[in-house]
Write a protein that holds these residues in place. Structure first.
Motif, PDB file in Angstrom:
ATOM      1  N   GLU A  60       0.932  -1.340   0.051  1.00  0.00           N
ATOM      2  CA  GLU A  60       0.074   0.007   0.105  1.00  0.00           C
ATOM      3  C   GLU A  60       0.650   1.260   0.084  1.00  0.00           C
ATOM      4  O   GLU A  60       0.418   2.186  -0.528  1.00  0.00           O
ATOM      5  N   ALA A  61       2.075   1.011   0.563  1.00  0.00           N
ATOM      6  CA  ALA A  61       2.870   2.288   0.627  1.00  0.00           C
ATOM      7  C   ALA A  61       3.834   2.462  -0.589  1.00  0.00           C
ATOM      8  O   ALA A  61       4.523   3.615  -0.696  1.00  0.00           O
ATOM      9  N   GLY A  62       3.400   1.553  -1.541  1.00  0.00           N
ATOM     10  CA  GLY A  62       4.078   1.718  -2.858  1.00  0.00           C
ATOM     11  C   GLY A  62       5.198   1.115  -3.233  1.00  0.00           C
ATOM     12  O   GLY A  62       6.031   1.176  -3.753  1.00  0.00           O
ATOM     13  N   ILE A  63       5.746  -0.064  -2.431  1.00  0.00           N
ATOM     14  CA  ILE A  63       6.952  -0.862  -2.334  1.00  0.00           C
ATOM     15  C   ILE A  63       6.440  -2.172  -3.114  1.00  0.00           C
ATOM     16  O   ILE A  63       5.531  -2.898  -2.913  1.00  0.00           O
ATOM     17  N   PHE A  64       7.413  -2.527  -4.040  1.00  0.00           N
ATOM     18  CA  PHE A  64       6.908  -3.760  -4.669  1.00  0.00           C
ATOM     19  C   PHE A  64       8.447  -4.410  -5.122  1.00  0.00           C
ATOM     20  O   PHE A  64       9.483  -3.439  -5.133  1.00  0.00           O
ATOM     21  N   ASP A  65       8.631  -5.719  -5.728  1.00  0.00           N
ATOM     22  CA  ASP A  65       9.890  -6.319  -5.903  1.00  0.00           C
ATOM     23  C   ASP A  65      10.928  -6.099  -4.833  1.00  0.00           C
ATOM     24  O   ASP A  65      11.830  -5.459  -5.274  1.00  0.00           O
ATOM     25  N   TYR A  66      10.607  -6.487  -3.481  1.00  0.00           N
ATOM     26  CA  TYR A  66      11.505  -6.273  -2.557  1.00  0.00           C
ATOM     27  C   TYR A  66      12.348  -7.569  -2.158  1.00  0.00           C
ATOM     28  O   TYR A  66      11.835  -8.677  -1.966  1.00  0.00           O
ATOM     29  N   SER A  67      13.820  -7.379  -2.232  1.00  0.00           N
ATOM     30  CA  SER A  67      14.657  -8.630  -1.981  1.00  0.00           C
ATOM     31  C   SER A  67      15.725  -8.105  -1.137  1.00  0.00           C
ATOM     32  O   SER A  67      16.120  -7.106  -0.912  1.00  0.00           O
ATOM     33  N   ASP A 120       4.226   7.290  -6.722  1.00  0.00           N
ATOM     34  CA  ASP A 120       3.543   7.643  -5.844  1.00  0.00           C
ATOM     35  C   ASP A 120       3.782   7.106  -4.547  1.00  0.00           C
ATOM     36  O   ASP A 120       2.655   7.155  -3.508  1.00  0.00           O
ATOM     37  N   ASN A 121       4.811   6.729  -4.278  1.00  0.00           N
ATOM     38  CA  ASN A 121       4.903   5.937  -2.964  1.00  0.00           C
ATOM     39  C   ASN A 121       4.873   6.760  -1.890  1.00  0.00           C
ATOM     40  O   ASN A 121       5.105   7.929  -1.680  1.00  0.00           O
ATOM     41  N   ARG A 122       4.450   6.159  -0.519  1.00  0.00           N
ATOM     42  CA  ARG A 122       4.493   6.817   0.695  1.00  0.00           C
ATOM     43  C   ARG A 122       5.398   6.302   1.737  1.00  0.00           C
ATOM     44  O   ARG A 122       5.044   5.827   2.895  1.00  0.00           O
ATOM     45  N   ARG A 123       6.668   5.838   1.253  1.00  0.00           N
ATOM     46  CA  ARG A 123       7.486   5.004   2.088  1.00  0.00           C
ATOM     47  C   ARG A 123       7.840   5.765   3.330  1.00  0.00           C
ATOM     48  O   ARG A 123       7.919   5.114   4.343  1.00  0.00           O
ATOM     49  N   ASP A 124       7.847   6.990   3.112  1.00  0.00           N
ATOM     50  CA  ASP A 124       8.276   8.074   4.298  1.00  0.00           C
ATOM     51  C   ASP A 124       7.236   7.906   5.580  1.00  0.00           C
ATOM     52  O   ASP A 124       7.582   8.322   6.407  1.00  0.00           O
ATOM     53  N   ASP A 164       6.014   5.637  11.103  1.00  0.00           N
ATOM     54  CA  ASP A 164       4.823   5.963  12.096  1.00  0.00           C
ATOM     55  C   ASP A 164       3.597   4.909  12.192  1.00  0.00           C
ATOM     56  O   ASP A 164       3.023   5.160  13.032  1.00  0.00           O
ATOM     57  N   HIS A 165       3.725   4.103  11.347  1.00  0.00           N
ATOM     58  CA  HIS A 165       2.643   2.990  11.335  1.00  0.00           C
ATOM     59  C   HIS A 165       2.829   2.079  12.558  1.00  0.00           C
ATOM     60  O   HIS A 165       4.225   1.483  12.643  1.00  0.00           O
ATOM     61  N   PRO A 166       1.960   1.675  13.124  1.00  0.00           N
ATOM     62  CA  PRO A 166       1.946   0.741  14.385  1.00  0.00           C
ATOM     63  C   PRO A 166       2.407  -0.586  13.912  1.00  0.00           C
ATOM     64  O   PRO A 166       3.137  -1.305  14.634  1.00  0.00           O
ATOM     65  N   VAL A 167       1.954  -1.203  12.593  1.00  0.00           N
ATOM     66  CA  VAL A 167       2.430  -2.388  12.106  1.00  0.00           C
ATOM     67  C   VAL A 167       3.943  -2.230  11.936  1.00  0.00           C
ATOM     68  O   VAL A 167       4.800  -3.424  12.341  1.00  0.00           O
ATOM     69  N   MET A 168       4.565  -1.636  11.335  1.00  0.00           N
ATOM     70  CA  MET A 168       6.007  -1.385  11.112  1.00  0.00           C
ATOM     71  C   MET A 168       6.598  -1.169  12.236  1.00  0.00           C
ATOM     72  O   MET A 168       7.775  -1.821  12.461  1.00  0.00           O
ATOM     73  N   GLN A 169       5.926  -0.566  13.456  1.00  0.00           N
ATOM     74  CA  GLN A 169       6.853  -0.406  14.755  1.00  0.00           C
ATOM     75  C   GLN A 169       6.854  -1.669  15.256  1.00  0.00           C
ATOM     76  O   GLN A 169       7.903  -2.081  15.962  1.00  0.00           O
ATOM     77  N   ARG A 170       5.699  -2.281  15.195  1.00  0.00           N
ATOM     78  CA  ARG A 170       5.826  -4.112  15.853  1.00  0.00           C
ATOM     79  C   ARG A 170       6.676  -4.908  15.087  1.00  0.00           C
ATOM     80  O   ARG A 170       7.518  -5.633  15.762  1.00  0.00           O
ATOM     81  N   TRP A 171       6.879  -4.523  13.779  1.00  0.00           N
ATOM     82  CA  TRP A 171       7.640  -5.513  12.892  1.00  0.00           C
ATOM     83  C   TRP A 171       9.331  -5.233  13.613  1.00  0.00           C
ATOM     84  O   TRP A 171       9.969  -5.876  13.841  1.00  0.00           O
ATOM     85  N   TRP A 172       9.665  -3.783  13.488  1.00  0.00           N
ATOM     86  CA  TRP A 172      10.735  -3.383  13.986  1.00  0.00           C
ATOM     87  C   TRP A 172      11.367  -3.819  15.409  1.00  0.00           C
ATOM     88  O   TRP A 172      12.291  -4.476  15.634  1.00  0.00           O
ATOM     89  N   ASP A 173      10.140  -3.834  16.355  1.00  0.00           N
ATOM     90  CA  ASP A 173      10.453  -4.394  17.828  1.00  0.00           C
ATOM     91  C   ASP A 173      10.773  -5.884  17.764  1.00  0.00           C
ATOM     92  O   ASP A 173      11.651  -6.506  18.426  1.00  0.00           O
ATOM     93  N   TYR A 174       9.983  -6.697  16.868  1.00  0.00           N
ATOM     94  CA  TYR A 174      10.110  -8.148  16.666  1.00  0.00           C
ATOM     95  C   TYR A 174      11.575  -8.260  16.167  1.00  0.00           C
ATOM     96  O   TYR A 174      12.143  -9.460  16.626  1.00  0.00           O
TER      97      TYR A 174
END
Length: 104
Positions: A35-42, A61-65, A69-79
């Motif tokens: 949804e943030a506009g990221i694809f083909d990630y290796s 039109d990505n929103r990577r920036d 601030d997104h809770p799911v991203m923050q939980r992944w980073w904590d993990y």
């Protein structure tokens, strides 16, 4: 579309666990990245240095920036924080890699 490449660093002895966690990536994280506009990630591993080399493509039109601030991203980073070098807030340390050559 643009290509973004960067390096991250694993801690010793965690390669198998890093792979296991990415093999079971959370569906909500995968959806968030798309949804943030990221694809083909290796992500590639240099087994000698434990450096990770990531390459991803970004839609114009990505929103990577917005991801930090997104809770799911923050939980992944904590993990993932116990496995990697991180910044305050557990965001993985990233070193940008400039493009020197590309062949279509």
């Amino acid at each position: 579309m643009s290509i973004h490449a960067f390096k991250m660093q694993l801690k010793p002895g965690v390669v198998a666990e890093y792979r296991k966690r990415h093999d079971a990536i959370w569906p909500e994280l995968s959806a968030l990245l798309s949804e943030a506009g990221i694809f083909d990630y290796s992500i590639f591993l240099d087994e000698e240095t434990l450096s990770l080399f990531a390459v991803l493509k970004l839609r114009d039109d990505n929103r990577r920036d917005t991801l930090p601030d997104h809770p799911v991203m923050q939980r992944w980073w904590d993990y993932m924080a116990p496995l990697m070098e991180v910044q305050p807030g557990n965001q993985p340390r990233e070193w940008p890699l400039p493009l020197l050559f590309h062949m279509d």
